[in-house]
Design a protein around this motif. Structure first.
Motif, PDB file in Angstrom:
ATOM      1  N   MET A   1      -2.608  15.966 -19.926  1.00 16.84           N
ATOM      2  CA  MET A   1      -2.977  15.479 -19.836  1.00 16.84           C
ATOM      3  C   MET A   1      -4.641  15.320 -19.272  1.00 16.84           C
ATOM      4  SD  MET A   1      -2.079  18.338 -17.253  1.00 16.84           S
ATOM      5  CE  MET A   1      -2.087  18.552 -14.933  1.00 16.84           C
ATOM      6  N   VAL A   2      -5.763  15.780 -19.906  1.00 13.65           N
ATOM      7  CA  VAL A   2      -7.084  15.388 -20.245  1.00 13.65           C
ATOM      8  C   VAL A   2      -7.110  14.674 -21.025  1.00 13.65           C
ATOM      9  CG1 VAL A   2      -8.790  16.044 -20.961  1.00 13.65           C
ATOM     10  CG2 VAL A   2      -7.778  17.617 -20.378  1.00 13.65           C
ATOM     11  N   ARG A   3      -6.576  14.120 -22.195  1.00 14.99           N
ATOM     12  CA  ARG A   3      -6.303  12.491 -22.604  1.00 14.99           C
ATOM     13  C   ARG A   3      -5.963  11.395 -21.980  1.00 14.99           C
ATOM     14  NH1 ARG A   3      -6.712  11.894 -27.663  1.00 14.99           N
ATOM     15  NH2 ARG A   3      -6.908  14.471 -28.284  1.00 14.99           N
ATOM     16  N   HIS A   4      -4.660  11.869 -21.243  1.00 15.38           N
ATOM     17  CA  HIS A   4      -4.221  11.096 -20.500  1.00 15.38           C
ATOM     18  C   HIS A   4      -5.465  10.087 -18.735  1.00 15.38           C
ATOM     19  CE1 HIS A   4      -0.658   8.500 -18.462  1.00 15.38           C
ATOM     20  NE2 HIS A   4      -1.222   8.790 -17.516  1.00 15.38           N
TER      21      HIS A   4
ATOM     22  N   ILE B   1       2.834  15.380  -7.270  1.00 15.18           N
ATOM     23  CA  ILE B   1       1.915  15.782  -8.298  1.00 15.18           C
ATOM     24  C   ILE B   1       1.812  17.151  -7.814  1.00 15.18           C
ATOM     25  CG2 ILE B   1      -0.543  15.863  -9.308  1.00 15.18           C
ATOM     26  CD1 ILE B   1       0.778  12.985  -9.553  1.00 15.18           C
ATOM     27  N   THR B   2       1.698  17.994  -7.735  1.00 15.23           N
ATOM     28  CA  THR B   2       0.974  19.661  -7.300  1.00 15.23           C
ATOM     29  C   THR B   2       2.175  20.444  -7.284  1.00 15.23           C
ATOM     30  OG1 THR B   2       0.311  19.778  -5.170  1.00 15.23           O
ATOM     31  CG2 THR B   2      -1.036  19.536  -6.787  1.00 15.23           C
ATOM     32  N   GLU B   3       3.634  20.247  -6.786  1.00 15.90           N
ATOM     33  CA  GLU B   3       4.636  20.881  -6.356  1.00 15.90           C
ATOM     34  C   GLU B   3       5.392  20.584  -7.975  1.00 15.90           C
ATOM     35  OE1 GLU B   3       5.976  19.976  -3.104  1.00 15.90           O
ATOM     36  OE2 GLU B   3       5.098  21.019  -1.463  1.00 15.90           O
TER      37      GLU B   3
ATOM     38  N   PHE C   1       0.600  -1.397  -0.165  1.00 15.53           N
ATOM     39  CA  PHE C   1       0.260  -0.154  -0.063  1.00 15.53           C
ATOM     40  C   PHE C   1       0.712   1.622   0.198  1.00 15.53           C
ATOM     41  CE2 PHE C   1      -3.174  -3.071   0.987  1.00 15.53           C
ATOM     42  CZ  PHE C   1      -4.391  -2.403   0.097  1.00 15.53           C
ATOM     43  N   ALA C   2       2.363   1.299   0.450  1.00 13.74           N
ATOM     44  CA  ALA C   2       3.210   2.543  -0.013  1.00 13.74           C
ATOM     45  C   ALA C   2       3.433   2.359  -1.581  1.00 13.74           C
ATOM     46  CB  ALA C   2       3.980   1.997   0.761  1.00 13.74           C
ATOM     47  N   ARG C   3       3.459   1.828  -1.833  1.00  9.10           N
ATOM     48  CA  ARG C   3       3.324   1.719  -3.584  1.00  9.10           C
ATOM     49  C   ARG C   3       1.984   1.812  -3.985  1.00  9.10           C
ATOM     50  NH1 ARG C   3       6.639  -1.582  -6.684  1.00  9.10           N
ATOM     51  NH2 ARG C   3       5.837  -0.944  -8.144  1.00  9.10           N
ATOM     52  N   VAL C   4       1.047   1.593  -3.797  1.00 11.60           N
ATOM     53  CA  VAL C   4      -0.672   2.679  -3.931  1.00 11.60           C
ATOM     54  C   VAL C   4      -0.580   3.596  -3.398  1.00 11.60           C
ATOM     55  CG1 VAL C   4      -3.067   2.106  -3.998  1.00 11.60           C
ATOM     56  CG2 VAL C   4      -1.077   0.213  -3.875  1.00 11.60           C
ATOM     57  N   MET C   5      -0.082   4.214  -2.721  1.00  8.78           N
ATOM     58  CA  MET C   5      -0.598   5.287  -2.233  1.00  8.78           C
ATOM     59  C   MET C   5       0.776   6.543  -2.932  1.00  8.78           C
ATOM     60  SD  MET C   5      -1.675   5.039   1.697  1.00  8.78           S
ATOM     61  CE  MET C   5      -3.220   4.156   2.022  1.00  8.78           C
ATOM     62  N   SER C   6       1.352   5.763  -3.423  1.00  5.30           N
ATOM     63  CA  SER C   6       2.658   6.612  -3.934  1.00  5.30           C
ATOM     64  C   SER C   6       2.158   6.934  -5.411  1.00  5.30           C
ATOM     65  CB  SER C   6       3.714   6.372  -4.797  1.00  5.30           C
ATOM     66  OG  SER C   6       4.861   7.076  -5.314  1.00  5.30           O
ATOM     67  N   PHE C   7       2.462   8.406  -5.846  1.00  7.75           N
ATOM     68  CA  PHE C   7       1.814   9.429  -7.232  1.00  7.75           C
ATOM     69  C   PHE C   7       2.869   9.093  -8.561  1.00  7.75           C
ATOM     70  CE2 PHE C   7      -1.349  10.481  -4.479  1.00  7.75           C
ATOM     71  CZ  PHE C   7      -2.091  10.125  -4.572  1.00  7.75           C
TER      72      PHE C   7
ATOM     73  N   ALA D   1       5.278  10.312 -13.755  1.00  6.51           N
ATOM     74  CA  ALA D   1       5.886  10.231 -14.785  1.00  6.51           C
ATOM     75  C   ALA D   1       4.981  10.461 -16.334  1.00  6.51           C
ATOM     76  CB  ALA D   1       6.904   9.083 -15.116  1.00  6.51           C
ATOM     77  N   GLY D   2       3.378   9.344 -16.296  1.00  5.58           N
ATOM     78  CA  GLY D   2       2.812   9.678 -17.464  1.00  5.58           C
ATOM     79  C   GLY D   2       2.096  10.624 -17.358  1.00  5.58           C
ATOM     80  N   LEU D   3       1.292  11.208 -16.475  1.00  7.03           N
ATOM     81  CA  LEU D   3       0.593  12.415 -17.053  1.00  7.03           C
ATOM     82  C   LEU D   3       1.005  13.663 -17.069  1.00  7.03           C
ATOM     83  CD1 LEU D   3      -2.489  13.514 -16.203  1.00  7.03           C
ATOM     84  CD2 LEU D   3      -0.861  14.735 -13.848  1.00  7.03           C
ATOM     85  N   PHE D   4       2.543  13.677 -16.837  1.00  6.36           N
ATOM     86  CA  PHE D   4       3.561  14.982 -16.914  1.00  6.36           C
ATOM     87  C   PHE D   4       4.275  15.176 -18.633  1.00  6.36           C
ATOM     88  CE2 PHE D   4       3.484  15.894 -12.431  1.00  6.36           C
ATOM     89  CZ  PHE D   4       1.829  16.696 -13.008  1.00  6.36           C
ATOM     90  N   ASP D   5       3.820  14.393 -19.208  1.00  3.32           N
ATOM     91  CA  ASP D   5       4.955  13.336 -20.060  1.00  3.32           C
ATOM     92  C   ASP D   5       4.865  14.633 -21.701  1.00  3.32           C
ATOM     93  OD1 ASP D   5       6.946  12.658 -21.701  1.00  3.32           O
ATOM     94  OD2 ASP D   5       5.710  10.707 -22.203  1.00  3.32           O
TER      95      ASP D   5
END
Length: 230
Positions: free
Chosen positions: A126-129, A166-168, A101-107, A112-116
């Motif tokens: 980002m919308v398409r992803h 994510i945000t930072e 769950f440490a892995r699951v709670m990590s973003f 990496a994919g969201l900001f690529d």
């Protein structure tokens, strides 16, 4: 009188060089996870792909359950049943429930994919992803943050990871004034779309073509990524 022959001492064998310890020693490490740079000709590739698919199935199952109940109420048996594996296999790959769950709670991997994408195309990307992830894989890179209140103290871990990963991280890419605020606003706009699609399950939204949704929604995200003129 003939003297019986005496036993001769066998000739001493010439010493042989010691065998290299790598010549016969079995390889170390997990037999199901050969190193990525292994050049062995045996069919390690399919085995590695199977291991990666198993890990992915376990993580997907854990995410699904984490979005529906508190961490303390989720058992390894429940994760295993949803993933179609045995509980000992989860322990083999992740070590413990807490490690899973440490892995699951990590973003980190999701970011990496969201900001690529280049910054001037990032809103559309980002919308398409987000939408293609929900449609094609049943997974959203950021939506699980809305379930933080379910998880008590671990919800604080989820929030902290979301801020730093994510945000930072997004704010670091932005130029111009108020980058941190604009990053939070952009992600907030994106979360609204995620929730409407994945939780409220808006029927018209889910029935619309992906390209049309990107064209309509991306400008709202991009407006926060691009600094105002002047």
């Amino acid at each position: 009188m003939t003297t019986p022959p005496t036993a001769s001492t066998p000739p001493t064998a010439s010493p042989r060089p010691a065998a290299s310890p790598t010549a016969s020693a079995p390889p170390t490490g997990s037999p199901t996870d050969p190193p990525a740079d292994s050049a062995a000709p045996h069919p390690a590739g399919p085995g590695r792909r199977d291991a990666e698919a198993t890990r992915a199935a376990i993580l997907t199952a854990a995410r699904y359950l984490l979005a529906r109940q508190g961490h303390t109420g989720i058992t390894l048996k429940a994760v295993a049943e949803r993933a179609g594996v045995s509980p000992p296999l989860i322990l083999k790959y992740f070590g413990s429930k807490d490690a899973l769950f440490a892995r699951v709670m990590s973003f980190e991997a999701d970011a990496a994919g969201l900001f690529d994408a280049p910054l001037d195309e990032l809103g559309a990307h980002m919308v398409r992803h987000v939408l293609s992830g929900q449609r094609d894989r049943g997974a959203d890179p950021i939506l699980r943050i809305v379930f933080a209140p379910l998880h008590g103290e671990r919800g604080d871990v989820l929030r902290a990871n979301f801020r730093t990963q994510i945000t930072e991280r997004l704010a670091e890419r932005l130029t111009g004034p108020d980058a941190a605020l604009r990053a939070e606003l952009a992600v907030g706009v994106l979360l609204g779309l995620s929730a409407m699609y994945g939780i409220a399950r808006g029927p018209r939204l889910r029935a619309s073509a992906l390209d049309d949704l990107v064209a309509r929604y991306a400008p709202a995200v991009q407006s926060q990524l691009t600094p105002l003129p002047g």
